[in-house]
Design an enzyme around this catalytic site. Structure first.
Site, PDB file in Angstrom:
ATOM      1  N   LYS A 193       0.878  -1.235   0.019  1.00 43.86           N
ATOM      2  CA  LYS A 193      -0.203  -0.005  -0.121  1.00 43.86           C
ATOM      3  C   LYS A 193       0.996   1.249   0.040  1.00 43.86           C
ATOM      4  CE  LYS A 193      -3.807   1.770  -0.573  1.00 43.86           C
ATOM      5  NZ  LYS A 193      -4.494   1.368  -1.975  1.00 43.86           N
ATOM      6  N   SER A 389      -7.861   0.326  -6.179  1.00 44.89           N
ATOM      7  CA  SER A 389      -8.224   0.562  -4.565  1.00 44.89           C
ATOM      8  C   SER A 389      -9.717   0.667  -4.788  1.00 44.89           C
ATOM      9  CB  SER A 389      -7.435   1.645  -4.228  1.00 44.89           C
ATOM     10  OG  SER A 389      -7.019   1.361  -2.977  1.00 44.89           O
TER      11      SER A 389
END
Length: 589
Positions: A193, A389
């Site tokens: 991430k 995402s």
């Protein structure tokens, strides 16, 4: 003193009246221009060339914004979105007045997936037997990728072809935050991430380097294979040319068959003249895409079917609320999907997603409507340049997901950000804060002091819970186990081509392919398209944007490529709550 106030108020009144008069004059001019734009009848002559220039950032669906308008051969025009570009290229295929296409290329400031969809439409146009010629002085990598579909590529003798492979660059602002004494307090889940890395590092982590190299390599592979097929040059040879920068000199680009001829513009126009069999190429024989958008084709009839296929555009970062043409508002998009589900005349839905993600709760609200719609009628997702995402979150519940090979997707991971501005306010601005509270955590969360260990733990629990929810949604939507999803998740970013291999995407294709898939799933023999959300009328949009959006457009024009840095810092400033989104700025060139 009395005279002073008398003159001051008289001056203020005069300024106020002049401002009103100028405003009404401006609006009068605008109304006249808009009236002219609506009533203008576009005539397409025989032996006409479609003149294509993609020198602006192409949106999936262009907004009706004041500063998107300009002049083309003295007429009012607007920059078209991808949807209208594709429609007009399809229209030109069967228009006997259009002899061919003149690709006028240099810099194309649009995403690779967008250019790929246009390239595919141009290849389809060529199947009719009509020609495409490309000309340029400087062909950037994206411009050359598009130009390679042409029958012939002509380059100025002093020109350059920029052909060197893709470079992925990430902007880091850790040093800026340190200078301002702002502490970004990060809570994340997912080792890949990387959205928060620009805030806490000054270079890419090894995990981020790994994923970035993987997806830009995949994008390069997809692009170079298409170039190889069109130009009949082996992929290995193209990579050697790129490695050695062998196209920097026009003569070398010609010898390597990267371009077909080195000529000046007047010579190119002579070639077009001979090809079309006219005396000379002039404005009567050239028509821009924006003008052609208003032209009618004889015999063409609008589809009047009662069956509708709704194309719902979800474009931009995801946030709670209504959003805008360039930001996905959970209330608006969820409402549009819900209305399409309840409308019996709408037989299928295509959700066009072009988003780096954003607010996790807003993403969940939209996904809920996608899942409900799936129970009633087919819903297909078409991914644009990026659907990652939160953009993937709202997509995973659809019947089918279709992406371009160069789409950036995945990034299944979440993070929380609470910046601590205490030192910035204290040391830079001389501002201090104090408070009283009834309970131990009444001031949670605060941006004027550090969060406590307990508060950090509370946020981490929330981030982990949202991550698990994300994983569950993907597993259910993609018919995978949680373990299988977790293996390819952790916030990792994938290209569309690689996403197909790991099961995150069903097929490779563009918007038109997604529409056809929806039609097939609904078993429709006839249908007509509707596009949602409804866009505001031009005058309404002008009044709304006359200060805000217009100011940003002019700023973007002044800053050019550097506008992305301004926009990046602006995006950081707007982040609130738990986020499911990509790194703020990945520049691929």
């Amino acid at each position: 003193m009395k005279d002073f106030f008398k003159f001051m108020f008289a001056s203020m009144l005069g300024f106020f009246l002049i401002s009103i008069i100028l405003f009404f004059i401006f609006m009068g001019i605008m109304m006249a221009m808009l009236s002219f734009a609506k009533t203008e009848e576009v005539v397409v002559n025989d032996k006409t060339l479609l003149h294509l220039k993609f020198d602006y950032r192409i949106e999936d669906r262009a907004s009706k914004n004041l500063v998107d308008f300009g002049f083309d051969f003295g007429s009012f025009k607007t920059n078209l979105g991808l949807n209208d570009i594709l429609k007009n290229l399809e229209k030109a295929k069967t228009d006997d007045r259009i002899e061919g296409i003149y690709l006028d290329l240099m810099e194309i400031p649009s995403g690779l997936a967008t250019i790929s969809e246009i390239r595919k439409a141009l290849a389809d146009f060529k199947e009719t037997g009509k020609f495409i010629y490309a000309y340029g002085e400087i062909l950037t990598q994206k411009a050359y990728y598009l130009a390679s579909v042409a029958d012939k590529i002509y380059l100025n003798p002093e020109g350059v072809v920029d052909f060197r492979g893709f470079n992925g660059e990430v902007v880091f602002i850790k040093g800026l935050l340190e200078k301002l004494e702002i502490d970004p307090q990060i809570i994340r889940h997912g080792k890949f991430k990387s959205a928060i890395e620009p805030l806490i590092l000054d270079k890419m982590s090894e995990a981020n380097k790994e994923q970035t190299l993987a997806f830009i390599s995949s994008m390069w592979k997809s692009s170079i294979e298409e170039i190889s097929y069109s130009r009949n040059i082996e992929v290995e040879k193209l990579n050697i040319i790129a490695d050695k920068l062998e196209t920097r000199q026009a003569e070398d680009a010609y010898k390597l068959h990267i371009v077909d001829s080195l000529i000046f513009m007047d010579q190119f126009l002579s070639i077009l003249t001979d090809k079309v069999n006219i005396e000379q190429v002039k404005k009567n024989n050239l028509i821009s895409l924006s003008k052609y958008n208003k032209a009618r084709v004889k015999g063409a009839k609008k589809k009047r079917s009662r069956n509708k296929v709704a194309v719902i555009y979800a474009l931009g970062s995801i946030a709670q609320g209504e959003g805008s043409d360039k930001m996905i508002g959970s209330d608006k998009i969820a409402r549009e999907i819900r209305n399409a589900r309840l409308d019996k005349s709408i037989k299928a839905i295509v959700l066009r997603v072009n988003s780096p993600g954003g607010d996790a709760i807003a993403s969940d609200i939209i996904l809920r409507e996608v899942m409900l719609a799936k129970q009633e009628k087919p819903i297909v997702v078409s991914m644009g340049n990026v659907a990652a995402s939160g953009g993937y979150y709202i997509s995973c519940g659809a019947d089918k997901i279709i992406a371009d090979p160069t789409t950036i997707t995945g990034s299944i991971g979440v993070f929380g950000l609470i910046p601590n501005f205490q030192k910035f306010f204290n040391n830079k601005l001389g501002i201090t804060f104090d408070n009283v509270k009834t309970n131990e955590n009444s001031d949670f969360p605060s941006v004027t002091k550090p969060i406590s260990e307990y508060q950090y733990h509370i946020i981490q629990v929330g981030v982990d819970r949202i991550y698990e929810t994300f994983i569950n949604h993907v597993a259910n939507g993609r018919n995978m186990t949680n373990e299988e999803v977790n293996e390819i998740a952790q916030g990792r970013v994938w290209s569309g081509a690689d996403a197909v291999k790991i099961g995150l995407v069903d097929e490779l294709g563009g918007l038109e392919d997604a529409i056809q898939e929806a039609v097939d799933l609904a078993a429709l023999e006839d249908y007509r398209l509707i596009e949602l959300p409804r866009q505001k009328e031009l005058f309404e949009q002008i009044m709304e944007d006359i200060v805000g959006e217009t100011k940003l457009k002019f700023l973007e024009k002044e800053l050019g490529q550097n506008y992305r840095y301004y926009n990046y810092i602006k995006e950081v400033n707007q982040i609130k709550g738990v986020q499911a989104r990509l790194p703020f700025e990945i520049n691929i060139e």
